[in-house]
Design a protein around this motif. Sequence first.
Motif, short mmCIF file in Angstrom:
data_model
loop_
_atom_site.label_atom_id
_atom_site.label_comp_id
_atom_site.label_asym_id
_atom_site.label_seq_id
_atom_site.Cartn_x
_atom_site.Cartn_y
_atom_site.Cartn_z
N LEU A 15 -93.09 8.99 47.93
CA LEU A 15 -93.30 8.38 49.24
C LEU A 15 -92.97 9.38 50.35
N THR A 18 -95.76 12.15 50.56
CA THR A 18 -97.03 11.73 51.14
C THR A 18 -96.90 11.34 52.61
N ASN A 22 -98.66 13.18 56.07
CA ASN A 22 -99.39 12.49 57.14
C ASN A 22 -98.77 12.72 58.52
N LEU A 25 -99.80 16.07 59.65
CA LEU A 25 -101.20 16.03 60.14
C LEU A 25 -101.25 15.61 61.60
N VAL A 108 -100.74 3.31 57.77
CA VAL A 108 -100.22 4.60 58.22
C VAL A 108 -100.59 4.87 59.68
N SER B 34 -96.87 4.96 48.65
CA SER B 34 -97.28 6.33 48.30
C SER B 34 -98.80 6.41 48.13
N ARG B 36 -101.04 4.43 49.49
CA ARG B 36 -101.66 4.26 50.81
C ARG B 36 -101.54 5.53 51.64
N ASN B 37 -100.36 6.16 51.59
CA ASN B 37 -100.16 7.42 52.32
C ASN B 37 -101.12 8.49 51.79
N SER B 38 -101.26 8.55 50.47
CA SER B 38 -102.14 9.56 49.86
C SER B 38 -103.59 9.34 50.29
N PHE B 40 -104.67 7.87 52.93
CA PHE B 40 -104.81 8.18 54.35
C PHE B 40 -104.99 9.68 54.56
N TYR B 41 -104.17 10.46 53.84
CA TYR B 41 -104.23 11.92 53.97
C TYR B 41 -105.59 12.44 53.47
N LYS B 44 -108.44 11.69 55.87
CA LYS B 44 -108.44 12.62 57.01
C LYS B 44 -109.06 13.96 56.63
N LYS B 45 -108.70 14.44 55.45
CA LYS B 45 -109.20 15.74 55.01
C LYS B 45 -110.71 15.67 54.73
N ASP B 66 -107.65 0.74 50.95
CA ASP B 66 -106.71 0.20 51.93
C ASP B 66 -106.67 -1.33 51.89
#
Lengths: 244, 212
Positions: A15, A18, A22, A25, A108, B34, B36-38, B40-41, B44-45, B66
């Motif tokens: 967690l 990740t 973000n 970013l 996020v 984790s 959801r964060n992944s 999101f990243y 973006k990429k 999501d």
Amino acid sequence: MTERRVLLVDDEDSLRLTLAANLELEGFVVTEASSGAPALELAKRQPFDLVLTDIRMPGMNGVELYHQLRELHPRLPVVLMTGFALEELVTEALESGAYTVLSKPFNVEHAISVLKQAVRAPAVLVVDDQDRVAAMAAEGLEGFGLRARSARGMSEALSELKAGDVDLCVIDMLLGEGATGPELLERLREQRPGLSVIAMSGQNTPSLVRQMATMGMHSFLKKPFAIRELVRSIAVARRTATAL
Amino acid sequence: MLSCPPDLQSLARLFWHEEMASSVRHHVRNKLSSIRNSAFYLRKKVEETSLPQQDPRVPQFFDLIDTELEGCAAALTMQLPPVGQNAPLDLLALTAGLVKRLTFPPETSVELMAGESPPAEGDLSELELALFFVFEYAVSRKAGSLRVSAGRPTEQEALLELSGLLLPGPSTPGLRVSKRIASRWGGRLEEERNGSGEWQATLYLPRRVTPP
């Protein structure tokens, strides 16, 4: 752009990894800690603009960490995260002046918006037609580590808002000289469309409360209320607010 | 260790299950975060490339991840409902009834101080269980003696204080169950240590409750 330094504290490696990615970013400079004790050491050695910490961690929990950070840096905004839907630590955090508490798994984009706002350490503006009431409420909030100012009536409130650092207003329903909370809110929103609002009243004003509710008031407090209740309402309102 | 009175054992099992479910929910929420964060990243990429234009399913699938994660998180929110507030509550009478059914270790004495409340009404066994786990915690931390008193009730709250000299130690699942029950009944259980290291637990409950 000014550097925004965040201390991210969570015992869950994946967690932390990740979430840090973000935040980076979005331009935050992130320092990570896996528990409360090293986080506290970091906060003693280097400056941060914001702390984002989990609540449930082995050893020192996030709320204890928050209390110790406040001793070190009374104005440092602290946002807490929790994976528990209901727990007494969340209530304690909300009532003791933490900026807000985010529930995992959070959106996020929204969380980043909240953090961008938190890092500015915004102020609360308390508006009442009685100087003493507004000043006492603002002082009470300051006692909990929040930044707060007071304004007497509509014109003072409008000029205070121009200072630009206010993200939330606590407005009395009856402001003297026939002015009401909804009228003030309308004027404030002309300057600041996304402004969060908490209403208060010592009198029975159901139609004004309904009017404020339709205007997106976050909550309503009946006077007299404990400052702790207001602190909690502010933290809850800030959880749902978007960056101004 | 204190033994749970037989009439409270099935209720204790229910709350153990609730406590386990709560731990699982916490664990799963962390994992969902984790993921959801992944996502999101990665989104973006990917948005920095021409991939979303080449294949519209790419953004569509990120949306799907999501939405599904939100659905999973929503499915984890079920809780036992809160208890209503109508009938008067006497915590001291409740505690006295429980203490009679417990067998304390010989070195532990329990002193109950008188209160001034009407008798308890309805099924208050959940509250007895909450109190039992507080006693269990106190006894497990080698308390020599325990004092139990019911504070003069305020308009809104009934108070019960347990205090004694205890070894410091981590919270127990039983104590977490006590806090969960207190919260479900609209109250809270607070612990603190005073200057001389004496432990004190205070149970705050609404003055009036409606047993489930």
